[in-house]
Design an enzyme around this catalytic site. Structure first.
Site, PDB file in Angstrom:
ATOM      1  N   ASP A  42       0.712  -1.105  -0.024  1.00  0.00           N
ATOM      2  CA  ASP A  42      -0.172   0.143   0.108  1.00  0.00           C
ATOM      3  C   ASP A  42       0.808   1.142  -0.133  1.00  0.00           C
ATOM      4  O   ASP A  42       0.329   2.470   0.077  1.00  0.00           O
ATOM      5  CB  ASP A  42      -1.079  -0.146   1.210  1.00  0.00           C
ATOM      6  CG  ASP A  42      -0.359  -0.053   2.448  1.00  0.00           C
ATOM      7  OD1 ASP A  42       0.943  -0.166   2.599  1.00  0.00           O
ATOM      8  OD2 ASP A  42      -1.295  -0.137   3.474  1.00  0.00           O
ATOM      9  N   SER A  43       2.285   0.921  -0.048  1.00  0.00           N
ATOM     10  CA  SER A  43       3.203   2.101  -0.262  1.00  0.00           C
ATOM     11  C   SER A  43       2.700   2.647  -1.702  1.00  0.00           C
ATOM     12  O   SER A  43       3.371   3.974  -1.806  1.00  0.00           O
ATOM     13  CB  SER A  43       4.488   1.597  -0.282  1.00  0.00           C
ATOM     14  OG  SER A  43       4.807   0.628  -0.907  1.00  0.00           O
ATOM     15  N   ASP A  81      -0.805  -6.202   0.227  1.00  0.00           N
ATOM     16  CA  ASP A  81      -1.174  -5.690   1.316  1.00  0.00           C
ATOM     17  C   ASP A  81      -2.739  -5.422   1.626  1.00  0.00           C
ATOM     18  O   ASP A  81      -3.495  -4.985   0.400  1.00  0.00           O
ATOM     19  CB  ASP A  81      -0.590  -4.152   1.480  1.00  0.00           C
ATOM     20  CG  ASP A  81       0.640  -3.925   2.186  1.00  0.00           C
ATOM     21  OD1 ASP A  81       0.963  -5.041   3.112  1.00  0.00           O
ATOM     22  OD2 ASP A  81       1.451  -3.017   1.812  1.00  0.00           O
ATOM     23  N   LYS A 110      -0.952  -9.357   3.379  1.00  0.00           N
ATOM     24  CA  LYS A 110      -0.152  -8.831   4.558  1.00  0.00           C
ATOM     25  C   LYS A 110      -0.866  -7.975   5.512  1.00  0.00           C
ATOM     26  O   LYS A 110      -1.629  -7.108   4.706  1.00  0.00           O
ATOM     27  CB  LYS A 110       1.126  -8.188   4.073  1.00  0.00           C
ATOM     28  CG  LYS A 110       1.925  -7.424   5.157  1.00  0.00           C
ATOM     29  CD  LYS A 110       3.349  -6.981   4.944  1.00  0.00           C
ATOM     30  CE  LYS A 110       3.589  -5.934   3.873  1.00  0.00           C
ATOM     31  NZ  LYS A 110       3.037  -4.560   4.483  1.00  0.00           N
ATOM     32  N   GLU A 112      -1.016  -5.450   9.056  1.00  0.00           N
ATOM     33  CA  GLU A 112      -0.313  -4.441   9.923  1.00  0.00           C
ATOM     34  C   GLU A 112      -0.604  -4.737  11.431  1.00  0.00           C
ATOM     35  O   GLU A 112      -1.871  -4.645  11.780  1.00  0.00           O
ATOM     36  CB  GLU A 112      -0.077  -3.001   9.447  1.00  0.00           C
ATOM     37  CG  GLU A 112       0.681  -2.965   8.086  1.00  0.00           C
ATOM     38  CD  GLU A 112       0.788  -1.418   7.874  1.00  0.00           C
ATOM     39  OE1 GLU A 112       0.643  -0.599   8.657  1.00  0.00           O
ATOM     40  OE2 GLU A 112       1.140  -1.302   6.917  1.00  0.00           O
ATOM     41  N   GLU A 179       9.644  -3.869  10.358  1.00  0.00           N
ATOM     42  CA  GLU A 179      10.171  -2.650   9.776  1.00  0.00           C
ATOM     43  C   GLU A 179      10.562  -1.921  10.629  1.00  0.00           C
ATOM     44  O   GLU A 179      10.129  -1.656  11.862  1.00  0.00           O
ATOM     45  CB  GLU A 179       8.938  -1.980   8.911  1.00  0.00           C
ATOM     46  CG  GLU A 179       9.348  -0.638   8.483  1.00  0.00           C
ATOM     47  CD  GLU A 179       8.345  -0.298   7.360  1.00  0.00           C
ATOM     48  OE1 GLU A 179       7.450  -0.907   7.272  1.00  0.00           O
ATOM     49  OE2 GLU A 179       8.482   0.930   6.911  1.00  0.00           O
TER      50      GLU A 179
HETATM   51  O1  KIV Z   1       3.568  -1.205   1.458  1.00  0.00           O
HETATM   52  C1  KIV Z   1       4.895  -1.256   1.579  1.00  0.00           C
HETATM   53  O2  KIV Z   1       5.632  -1.161   0.594  1.00  0.00           O
HETATM   54  C2  KIV Z   1       5.384  -2.141   2.662  1.00  0.00           C
HETATM   55  C3  KIV Z   1       6.971  -2.251   2.800  1.00  0.00           C
HETATM   56  C4  KIV Z   1       7.367  -1.113   3.061  1.00  0.00           C
HETATM   57  C5  KIV Z   1       7.372  -3.487   3.649  1.00  0.00           C
HETATM   58  O3  KIV Z   1       4.739  -2.645   3.749  1.00  0.00           O
END
Ligand code: KIV
Length: 270
Positions: A42-43, A81, A110, A112, A179
């Site tokens: 989600d970056s 994510d 993933k 969090e 992280e």
């Molecule tokens: O969203 C993302 O790119 C991430 C990485 C920073 C691990 O979660």
């Protein structure tokens, strides 16, 4: 490549090289460069959409990009994510959203956080969805954490991350991503839990490493309205393009550096 192939890689002591990826062109390039896991992170809210953080990324954004990555890299494991708001409140909704990502081409999702998220992870795993637990600095909680700060520096906070990692391992997650935590803590967690760790700013002793592709290429300079000269990269970022003129070569160099443990170096760690 499958999740079980990745477990075999770890079992023979080889490191996992993971990168964020958001489109088919990069997915194909990364697959050919030998990247083990493509993370549709989600970056993308920051590096593709120009936002200050990841908080406004939606399930529609995530499924759109997951489909694009899956089209470009049919033989590489894709992790997607779960965006903020898609999994925290009720397990049934978390399952439906995770399934949507799986149907879009991801093999694993993933989420969090630890604490209450352990139940979410357990529910997803029990319903057949492979999960990666993201601990330490969790970008979706940037406001609660008071900014982009290293986690696990105090005894209490290190113990909380350790106990969350153990709890996640116990409910059957496939990976724990750490992280921005001290390298010594990441090493201890890696040696203690039963699932592979993947680090970003967590030292060389994790079982694998991940970077944002724009950081690897040295092209992310912060949000659109800020002066690029004012942008300061976190220390775990390394520009792999500066020693070569080819993006393909830069990605291959990253994979090589992760596998031979020359990245992250001590200057990339906390
Ligand atoms: O969203 C993302 O790119 C991430 C990485 C920073 C691990 O979660």
């Amino acid at each position: 490549m499958s999740l079980s192939t990745l477990q075999e890689i770890v079992a023979r002591g080889e490191k996992i090289a993971m990168l964020t990826c958001y489109d088919a062109t990069f997915a194909k390039l990364m697959q050919h460069a030998g990247v083990d896991i493509l993370l549709v992170g989600d970056s993308l809210g920051m590096v593709l959409q120009g936002a200050e953080n990841t908080l406004n990324v939606s399930m529609h954004h995530m499924t759109y990009h997951t489909k694009s990555v899956a089209a470009g890299a049919p033989n590489t494991v894709i992790m997607a994510d779960m965006p903020l708001g898609s999994y925290e409140h009720d397990n049934e909704a978390a399952y439906k959203n995770a399934l949507w990502l799986i149907k879009s081409g991801a093999q694993i999702v993933k989420i969090e956080g630890g604490g209450e998220r352990v139940n979410t992870a357990r529910y997803l795993v029990e319903h057949g969805i492979p999960v990666c637990a993201h601990l330490g600095f969790t970008p979706q909680s940037v406001n609660q954490l008071g900014g982009y700060k290293i986690q696990g520096k105090t005894e209490a906070s290190a113990q909380k991350i350790m106990s969350d990692a153990k709890a996640m391992s116990d409910v059957g997650v496939s990976f724990v991503l750490l992280e921005m935590v001290p390298a010594i803590l990441a090493k201890h967690i890696t040696e203690t839990i039963n699932v592979p760790t993947i680090g970003i700013g967590a030292g060389v002793d994790c079982c694998g490493q991940v970077l944002v592709i724009q950081d690897l290429l040295g092209i992310y300079t912060g949000v659109a309205d800020k002066n690029p000269a004012d942008h300061k990269n976190p220390r775990f970022v390394k520009n792999f393009l500066k020693d070569t003129h080819s993006i393909q070569q830069a990605v291959e160099n990253y994979v090589h550096a992760v596998k031979n443990k020359s990245f992250p170096a001590s200057e990339n760690c906390y």
